[in-house]
Design an enzyme around this catalytic site. Structure first.
Site, PDB file in Angstrom:
ATOM      1  CE  LYS A 129      -0.927  18.060 -18.819  1.00 29.40           C
ATOM      2  NZ  LYS A 129      -0.396  16.776 -19.368  1.00 29.40           N
ATOM      3  N   GLY A 182      -8.905   8.745 -21.726  1.00 31.29           N
ATOM      4  CA  GLY A 182      -8.034   8.204 -20.686  1.00 31.29           C
ATOM      5  C   GLY A 182      -8.820   7.415 -19.662  1.00 31.29           C
ATOM      6  CB  SER A 183      -7.927   6.365 -16.250  1.00 27.25           C
ATOM      7  OG  SER A 183      -7.773   7.591 -15.556  1.00 27.25           O
ATOM      8  N   GLY A 240     -10.765  11.107 -16.004  1.00 27.30           N
ATOM      9  CA  GLY A 240     -11.887  11.678 -16.756  1.00 27.30           C
ATOM     10  C   GLY A 240     -12.939  12.272 -15.836  1.00 27.30           C
ATOM     11  CD  GLU A 292     -12.712   6.477 -25.422  1.00 29.52           C
ATOM     12  OE1 GLU A 292     -12.576   5.701 -24.460  1.00 29.52           O
ATOM     13  OE2 GLU A 292     -11.946   6.535 -26.382  1.00 29.52           O
ATOM     14  CB  CYS A 307     -10.959   2.536 -25.491  1.00 31.16           C
ATOM     15  SG  CYS A 307      -9.813   3.770 -26.036  1.00 31.16           S
ATOM     16  CD  GLU A 339     -10.030   0.326 -19.423  1.00 28.23           C
ATOM     17  OE1 GLU A 339     -10.238   1.423 -18.852  1.00 28.23           O
ATOM     18  OE2 GLU A 339      -9.733   0.244 -20.620  1.00 28.23           O
TER      19      GLU A 339
END
Lengths: 545, 545
Positions: free
Chosen positions: A210, A267-268, A272, A291, A328, A412
């Site tokens: 994707k 990603g976020s 996720g 992740e 990250c 984050e």
């Protein structure tokens, strides 16, 4: 192997000498199509564009795939998996090498379109392309070597009493079709042909990517490179699909497709977790290796501050602002013990941050979200934001007692910002760490500080990688790297998305009892011409049987 | 290593010579308590009893724990984990050896109480105790050797340009506190001190066992043995808890406890899925390694039937009825090609099944559930049940075409029953296999049948272990065993609950960057006195650095 920290620092240097969007224009044909069932097809869903984050202009037009096209992509990939099973390891390695070559052969047009879509600049993108090709080739080398398959053989004992012992052999095998979700912040290394795709193909799987709507043109070009490599190596073109789309529905349908066997995502935490939940709630659940967000705590102990506070502050400022803080592993929580030297360290860090131009956010959404996070953080009781230039990174400071009452501060902030947590004593510092959720990394600066052992022990339960006297940005691509950590930094903390161990995520295990040689996977046969390391009757050996 | 098939066949032999419940009575003190925080405590919840499945009588009285007691057990275990981290590998190995010794030292009282609760008979229980002790000692041997830790070291390159390469080291580490759910069908080997507990302790974790309400007295005795081993080896008693209970709420609270880091479960698909869902839907999701239902398809190809049909029928009847058909690997779906020999094979199998006394079900619930399943299966359109004695196993037959329209027939019937699926040709047989969900095992009988390669290829995607010319019951405890398979046979198909690889389920990965020797796990230090196999700079070696 490519060291990303090295690349990034080189980029910082180059960034002072070049300005974005000054390359010579190369003719780039972006069609806006997706790659489905081995053919380019225009999406039947709605239209979307990527935006140039520097100019704000739209860059080309893309069409989202519809549900039927996703179905076509997955079922094609799943059929191709049966052909992939017949390919030997050397052919698979050649395919990976070939993908790297074709990626390089895209030349300046890839750099140009990627820069238009991400604003990351020529130097960074060139470096990231190097890393991406390095990853592909590292997996080729890994699978040629063969040890990664964890072959185990227990030979038969026909005369064992009271019953014969059977011949039993066990090995890692590919899973089937893997869905890969691209990340916005690494348009090459964690995207279409990034680490997840490379490791999934290396393991013998087919892949449906994707594409990230932030860099769809880059994704199209990368897929063109892969298409050429597949053709050159006579692999089935249906083994890979690339789906364009900007709506959550595309992701949902893909993860829920019964023929998807695992998912790789970067990603976020919010997204996720949604994908993880979709995978876990299927009639046949599948693992979603996500992740996700991480705030990467960093402790500076008193001796380290006293002896090299300013050096640490300079390095830390670089790490916080590297790539506009969109990594990250950006350190976002700085833990200090209050003492005579700590106020100077805070000043040094603030000054160092202020001297760095933060560059461009990857897209409008991230820029807006960063601004919102800064406003929300400013509003937390007891926190102070250090004054600085508008175009600089942001440093906050809060007492540990107050931090412990504001759990949201651990989340984050994606961008160049960090929060200093000032602790009364080592017990309070340990209390703060013990209260953490999971993070990818934890860093400690110590110059023979007596508290080191205690801090390592507390940190170990909360992070995947512990770093001493360094900085977490700079994720070496090597066998011993672990890029994963306790939730919410990743969904399966024992797995990594960087380094050669990443291949294990996309494998299953098969066991063969009394199966004749000619029907066994090559690495399990008696003859071991490639000297693969195997556990035979409990002992590791590269010998034949 | 203990071969369970061997044991079981020995039991079948002995079972003809002894009658249940004829042992000399030994004085057994069962208190009905749970083991919580290192102390025996009477549950604050409701009362329940185990039943003697042979006589139907109640065997002792137990009290279920309440929510507060679960909390106490888990938080005690989690605190003890910090102490476990300070224990070296040899101490841990000695603890495991010691648990095996204390289990043996329980002597006939364990056999007696276990037989009263399960009706499995002295020979089987004695054999299973041997297997259980064998597993504990196998994990002791494994961790003494140390290779299982998958240590990887990439040494520093201080003069690398443009930036130095850091020293990075990676290793498996314990997860924390593991919840273990006991199985009814292996009251020792898959229960309180069974494979899940042994592997979780071997990996360095603390453990909270939810005892199976079918054999709570056995669980109490086993915990007494473990308590003694912990005391002798100076381990913290809170590292292990055993919770009595018969209500689903106990399981639910345990899996949802924030300090539980992973779950091991063996049992039905229905319960396994509930626990998996609970684990996946936590604020911080955890893996629930559930080994669940499996119908273990078995194919008999034409040459094999023609040449040794009766032998296969005899062996298959033994495998279907072994332990009253209450094994995870019982073959429940028999696939044949219709030919001149197949009707005789069906007759032979039916006759062989009829000649075997099926013994006792483990408890009333399983007995009732088996009867219900038989009634439901009889009612399926197009199926026929072969006539036989009331006290014998059950054989059904159905045409493949009809089977394909009755997907429920693939579900496990827990007990001595199997369904023959008669296929028109090899294509239809492959179609049936391709339509399967996941199973633990798949077996093929072939005497140079040309269809073998096709059947292996189709079966490989559907099962964890493929067996040629043998029977799936008989799970060898060895390094290459894989006891897991695609969903719904297990929740994480790449993991096993039997064999030494089972330890990997209860490990995470930690990575150390630039960490001084004295703060590294022993197996990652430069000196390698135990000659552990490590990957150093990409190459496997047992050398020092």
């Amino acid at each position: 192997m490519i060291n990303f920290k090295a690349i990034s620092i080189k980029i910082n240097y180059l960034a002072k000498n070049i300005k974005n969007n000054q390359f010579k224009t190369v003719q780039v044909m972006i069609t806006g199509k997706s790659y489905i069932g081995g053919a380019w097809k225009i999406g039947k869903g709605k239209e979307f564009s990527a935006q140039n984050p520097v100019t704000g202009e739209n860059v080309n037009v893309f069409k989202e795939v519809d549900q039927q096209q996703i179905e076509e992509a997955v079922s094609g990939a799943n059929s191709a998996f049966e052909i992939l099973k017949t390919k030997d390891m050397e052919s698979r390695a050649q395919l990976l090498d070939s993908i790297a070559e074709e990626l390089e052969a895209l030349g300046p047009q890839l750099i140009e379109i990627c820069d238009k879509e991400t604003g990351l600049g020529e130097a960074r993108i060139t470096g990231e392309r190097g890393r991406t090709c390095g990853q592909l080739r590292a997996f080729a080398t890994l699978i040629r070597k063969g040890d990664w398959q964890q072959a185990r053989i227990d030979t038969a004992i026909p005369d064992r009493e009271p019953l014969p012992k059977a011949d039993i052999r066990r090995i890692l095998r590919p899973l089937g079709t893997i869905a890969v979700f691209s990340a916005s912040n690494f348009p090459l290394a964690f995207s279409t042909l990034g680490g997840d795709t490379a490791s999934a193909i290396a393991a013998g799987n087919s892949v449906v990517v994707k594409a990230h709507p932030s860099h769809p043109g880059t994704s199209e070009l990368c897929t063109q490179a892969l298409e050429k490599a597949i053709a050159k190596n006579n692999f089935p073109p249906e083994m890979f699909a690339m789906l364009q789309g900007a709506s959550p529905e595309v992701s949902q349908v893909l993860v829920q497709h019964p023929q998807i066997h695992a998912v790789g995502f970067t990603g976020s935490t919010a997204v996720g977790r949604i994908l993880y939940n979709l995978g876990a709630s299927r009639p046949n659940p599948i693992p979603v290796f996500a992740e996700m967000g991480s705030t990467n705590p960093l402790v500076v102990l008193p001796n380290a501050i006293a002896q090299r506070g300013n050096d640490i502050a300079q390095g830390l400022a670089g790490s916080i602002t590297l790539g506009t803080g969109q990594f990250c592993t950006k350190p976002g929580l700085i833990l200090l013990l209050k003492d005579e030297h700590s106020p100077n360290f805070v000043k040094d860090l603030t000054k160092a941050i202020d001297s760095i131009n933060i560059g461009h956010f990857l897209n409008k959404r991230i820029k807006t979200s960063f601004k919102d996070s800064i406003e929300k953080t400013k509003a937390v009781e007891g926190i102070t934001m250090k004054d600085g230039k508008d175009e600089s990174g942001k440093i906050f400071e809060i007492d540990a007692g107050q931090f412990l009452q504001s759990p949201r501060l651990e989340e984050e902030i994606f961008g160049p910002a960090a929060i200093i947590i000032s602790c009364e004593d080592i017990d309070q510092l340990i209390e703060v760490i013990a209260g953490f959720g999971g993070h990818l990394t934890g860093t400690i600066h110590s110059d023979e500080d007596i508290e080191l052992a205690k801090v390592i022990s507390a940190m170990e339960r909360k992070v995947g990688r512990i770093i001493l006297n360094g900085f977490p940005t700079g994720v070496e691509v090597c066998p011993s790297m672990h890029h994963g950590g306790p939730y919410p930094s990743s969904t399966f903390e024992a797995t990594t998305s960087v380094g050669t161990a990443a291949i294990e995520r996309f494998c299953t295990v098969k066991c063969y009892q009394n199966i004749p040689q000619e029907h066994l996977p090559l690495a399990l046969r008696n003859k071991n011409p490639n000297n693969i390391l195997r556990m035979v009757n409990g002992t590791f050996t590269t010998d034949d049987i």
